[in-house]
Design an enzyme around this catalytic site. Structure first.
Site, PDB file in Angstrom:
ATOM      1  N   SER A 817      55.954  37.496  58.007  1.00 17.30           N
ATOM      2  CA  SER A 817      56.259  38.419  58.974  1.00 17.30           C
ATOM      3  C   SER A 817      55.482  39.004  59.789  1.00 17.30           C
ATOM      4  CB  SER A 817      57.322  39.344  58.504  1.00 17.30           C
ATOM      5  OG  SER A 817      56.621  40.178  57.431  1.00 17.30           O
ATOM      6  N   LYS A 860      61.473  48.570  56.651  1.00 19.25           N
ATOM      7  CA  LYS A 860      60.158  48.587  57.252  1.00 19.25           C
ATOM      8  C   LYS A 860      60.260  49.598  58.624  1.00 19.25           C
ATOM      9  CE  LYS A 860      58.799  43.809  57.435  1.00 19.25           C
ATOM     10  NZ  LYS A 860      58.911  42.237  57.884  1.00 19.25           N
TER      11      LYS A 860
END
Ligand code: ATP
Length: 941
Positions: A817, A860
């Protein structure tokens, strides 16, 4: 001396066969019949389990010992030779069961350790329960245990006792005779082994033993030489000093008896002639007979008390193998017969299934044929009792609510409340947040209710109401099996409990973690020693109803092993398969069990280890980790009030503001759930409770962050914060650490002296993230001309090597990511344009420059928001996760840009500065051309 009010106030009685006496601090091995021992232990277990108090022991941690780990206690009362049936002495000793030794035949030895004196206050009626055998007496006792801080410094009385004890020991071991020159070998024969003498002498020399305890030990160890009555009387001496004095006198008398015994044994003419000698001989015979009786507890032998006449000395002769007197044998047989008929009655009333009834009748017949001593009896009895305890066709409706362990809810019952409304109310009251899960559960219940009414409507009406005394035939419907998947401590178990509360059904939890043996699920065949039903059947037995809510905890930890122990996950398949579980076969129960009405809810921490067929039978519901705000709210509403209550404070006596709770959550926990948070809060509340108890006038109810640091120590975790100023070559990524913790991640790059234009990296990068970095580097190289990094298309890419570093080098990092953030860092490095440190980027890149979606969006984003990020660049395909999972409060304060390509990401991350830079690098015309080639979509952002 303190008298400890017997915590084990109700306790079964063990009558010690004459001449045994148990003293505190001593260990005694008592020969008993096996069946009697088992009944006794069963009774002790029952009393222990039904007692809410701790055991009468001085261990300070007794109160916190789980009930099942507490020792079994018995009131050991000495039984005289002439005591009549039912006569209960006033004093005894509480004995802790240490060991049970099986001996050949039907005898056992129960090894007990004396805990404290017990005064028998009253014989109490045993609670009417089948578990308690009728022939065991239960008494209420008051326990007396010596104060642990009793004096140990020697005084005159104590040293006299030590001297007398030593003297008696010398006589018993024959040392006195050996020293004085024995007059006969028999007189010098040791009655106690020399090793015992050595050990006991060292006890007598020890200066760290309290006097009272020493008196007990002396009496217990040397009591064989003393009169039984004296030893029993010794048990009533609760006052240590008085006990020391009396012990000395009793031991002195013991010395006389032992000397006389030796003289008699050596047939030495002595002063003990006439009636004295006769009394001693009688006492000796009695003692010998009693010892024989102790070995064969069913034997009763007495000697004639009348002295000086010609009547026989022994009243009941012993010849040949001792046999129990006929009336006792009968009594025993009667008892056994009673037990069997009681069991038959229970089976009759138990409403067993047809198969179960047939098998139970067969077993009952076998039981009747077995002799009372047969080992197999207890196995059959256990089996039949288990059969009776299974719910078979019974449902919750067949029981009054107080007979079932229906989980208590915080909320009160509201009359005529619909199931769905009640579920919503109870779920909301017990749990904060978890909206998605609650919604799913309520939907689930709604469907369940609809299906039920549908099936009820389809069922033929019962013919003429009053003819059927039993409850109407239960409705069958197949409910899907929910599998709650999420990190530990996120409330999966507790929400399943609330679901049971909403349904008003019993809740049982079956923990599958670490189960490797199929037999644990399916039970052991009865041919095994100690065979038991499996977890599922046992869960059903505990629930008492066939429509309970059964939580299958940690299905992901269920071993799918094979080989000798079978495959437990295959057994679970059968349990969860609606097609098969109507007739589940437990190896122990042997009769098919209907599991189709059980409402199964399973939990797991991850789906990776669950076998595909098992997964296929369930409906997965994700339970996400909590954000810090949610943790604070859970702590405020549930965890803090619970801990304050549990630590004995009132709610108004302790307060913690939200910022303090947040301080605890961020600095002392790193978890997705709230379990550690609850523990930390418990630590704080406990420390405050101690302060409160000190009552020094300085107690402040408000807890501050400084208090937290004082109590919990310096913060354990620190969170990353964005840099104050942007630096070329540095970007901010988003990281998800797996256990619900998300946050920001600095990505640093630097140009090294010319080499081969290679990428080196440090910071514990895993394989996948390294590949992402290579991919990002390749993308930058392939767009070098358009980005303005090279003057001409032909010009080679700068040969400098690049160093990539992700700080916190000790923490391993992996995952794809960071691809977009890495690309941005490299572009920033080559073009010398700094990125705004308050912009965080996540997304995976492909070689063609597409941005792929990533996981952990909620964690996140929430982590980034907490760290002070103001703008996030996310893959377009993650928009749905962002909208669905990220709390609105966070979304309101963040600008989120969704991108599909790397170029869009660059535009979003750099803004106009990148465009300006490229357009001015090689003159405005050339810059314009390059921007056109690049198609940097700044205007759209
Ligand atoms: N949303 C919530 N509201 C109130 N209390 C909660 C919430 N989530 C968790 N808790 C509390 O946290 C504790 C741990 O929860 P629980 O045992 O249900 O976790 P779990 O998800 O089953 O964990 P595991 O996977 O380790 O079994 C419980 O005391 C529970 O009441």
């Amino acid at each position: 001396m303190t008298d400890t009010d017997g915590a084990y106030s109700r306790i079964p009685v063990l009558e010690l066969p004459y001449p045994l006496v148990l003293h505190p601090g001593l260990v005694l091995s008592v020969p008993l019949k096996q069946q009697y021992t088992l009944s006794l232990l069963k009774a002790a277990m029952h009393e222990r389990n039904s007692s809410s108090q701790g055991a009468p022991q001085s261990d300070s941690d007794a109160a916190v010992t789980p009930v099942a780990n507490r020792p079994l206690m018995l009131a050991c009362v000495p039984r005289g030779v002439n005591s009549s049936e039912g006569e209960m002495p006033e004093w005894g000793c509480v004995g802790r069961v240490i060991r049970l030794v099986n001996q050949p035949g039907s005898d056992t030895r129960l090894v007990l350790s004396g805990v404290g004196r017990a005064r028998i206050e009253a014989l109490v009626e045993p609670q009417p329960t089948r578990a308690l055998p009728a022939h065991i007496n239960i008494v209420r006792i008051k326990t007396y245990i010596d104060n642990a801080s009793a004096p140990i410094a020697d005084n005159a009385a104590a040293s006299e006792m030590r001297t007398v004890a030593r003297q008696l020991l010398d006589i018993l071991t024959g040392e006195e005779y050996q020293a004085n020159g024995a007059r006969s070998a028999v007189a010098a024969l040791p009655l106690l082994p020399p090793s015992f003498s050595r050990r006991f002498k060292s006890v007598l020399r020890a200066k760290d033993v309290a006097h009272g305890a020493l008196a007990d030990v002396a009496m217990g160890a040397l009591g064989g030489a003393c009169a039984w009555e004296d030893r029993v009387m010794h048990l009533s001496l609760t006052e240590p000093n008085a006990r020391v004095t009396v012990t000395t006198r009793v031991l002195e008398r013991g010395i006389q008896r032992a000397r006389a015994m030796r003289e008699v044994a050596a047939a030495v003419p002595s002063s003990m002639q006439g009636p004295n000698a006769e009394a001693l001989i009688r006492a000796q015979i009695q003692s010998l007979l009693a010892q024989v009786a102790a070995i064969h507890p069913t034997m009763r032998v007495m000697i004639n008390e009348q002295r000086g006449d010609s009547s026989p000395l022994v009243r009941r002769t012993i010849s040949g193998p001792p046999a129990p007197p006929p009336n006792e044998q009968e009594a025993e047989n009667d008892e056994d017969a009673d037990e069997v008929s009681e069991l038959a009655e229970r089976i009759e009333k138990a409403d067993l299934s047809e198969d179960a009834r047939r098998i139970s009748q067969r077993e009952l017949k076998r039981l009747r044929r077995l002799p009372p001593q047969a080992m197999e009896r207890s196995v059959i009895i256990h089996y039949l009792e288990t059969l009776c305890e299974m719910p078979w066709g019974k449902t919750t409706a067949d029981f009054p609510p107080n007979e079932l362990s229906i989980p208590e809810s915080l909320a009160a019952d509201i009359p005529n409340e619909e199931l769905v409304a009640r579920a919503q109310r109870i779920l909301d009251a017990d749990h904060y947040g978890l909206e998605k899960l609650k919604r799913r559960l309520v939907e689930y219940l709604a469907v369940l209710q609809l299906r039920r009414s549908q099936v009820e409507a389809e069922q033929p009406k019962s013919d003429g109401g009053e003819s059927s005394a039993r409850s109407p035939a239960p409705v069958r419907y197949r409910a899907p099996i929910l599998l709650l998947v999420g990190p530990p401590g996120t409330g999966k178990t507790s929400i399943a409990r609330s679901l049971a509360a909403a349904l008003r059904r019993p809740f049982v939890r079956v923990s599958l973690g670490g189960v490797r043996d199929e037999a644990e699920i399916r039970g052991h065949r009865r041919t095994y020693v100690g065979a038991m039903p499996g977890m599922i059947a046992d869960g059903l037995r505990r629930a008492k109803t066939s429509d309970c809510v059964m939580l299958l905890d940690e299905v992901d930890k269920l071993s799918s092993g094979s080989g000798v122990h079978g495959d437990p996950s295959a057994a679970m398949l059968e349990v969860l398969d609606p097609e098969q579980n109507g007739a589940f076969k437990d190896h122990y129960i042997q009769v098919p069990i209907d599991l189709s009405r059980v409402l199964f809810v399973a939990t797991a921490n991850s789906l990776d280890t669950i076998s595909a067929p098992l997964l296929d039978r369930t409906e997965v519901v994700d339970v996400a980790g909590y954000t810090y705000d949610e943790k604070v709210a859970i702590a405020r509403r549930h965890l803090l009030p619970k801990q304050v209550r549990e630590q004995g404070l009132k709610q108004e006596e302790l307060s913690m503001a939200d910022d303090v709770l947040l301080f605890v959550a961020t600095n002392y926990t790193r978890e997705a759930g709230v379990r550690t948070m609850e523990r930390r809060i418990a630590d704080i509340v406990r420390a405050k409770a101690v302060e409160y108890a000190a009552r020094d006038g300085k107690y402040v109810s408000r807890v501050t962050s400084a208090d937290v640091e004082r109590i919990l120590g310096p913060p354990m975790y620190e969170s990353e914060v964005p840099d104050a100023q942007g630096v070329p070559g540095v970007s901010t990524g988003l990281a998800y650490q797996g256990s619900g913790i998300g946050g920001i991640l600095h990505i640093e790059t630097a140009l090294l002296p010319p080499g081969n234009a290679e990428l080196r990296h440090t910071g514990s990068l895993g394989e996948v993230i390294s590949e992402s970095a290579e991919l990002a580097f390749a993308w930058v190289k392939s767009h070098a001309f358009a980005l303005g990094i090279t003057h001409t298309r032909e010009e080679p890419f700068p040969q400098n090597d690049v160093h990539l570093h992700l700080p916190m080098g000790a923490v391993p990092k992996d995952g794809p990511s960071a691809g977009v953030a890495l690309t941005c860092a490299l572009v920033s490095l080559y073009l010398g344009v700094p990125l705004d440190p308050h912009v965080a980027i996540t997304g995976e890149v492909t070689l063609r420059g597409h941005v792929s979606p990533v996981g952990g969006i909620k964690e996140k984003i929430v982590g980034a928001h907490r760290a002070g990020i103001t703008k996030v660049v996310l893959p377009a395909r993650n928009k749905k996760d962002y909208d669905a999972d990220v709390p609105e409060s966070v979304r309101k304060e963040l600008k989120a840009v969704f991108v599909s390509t790397v170029l869009e990401a660059l535009g979003a991350a750099f803004g106009v500065e990148l465009e300006e830079r490229i357009s001015t690098l090689h003159g405005s015309l050339e810059g314009h051309r390059r921007l056109q080639e690049l198609e940097l979509p700044i205007s759209r952002l």
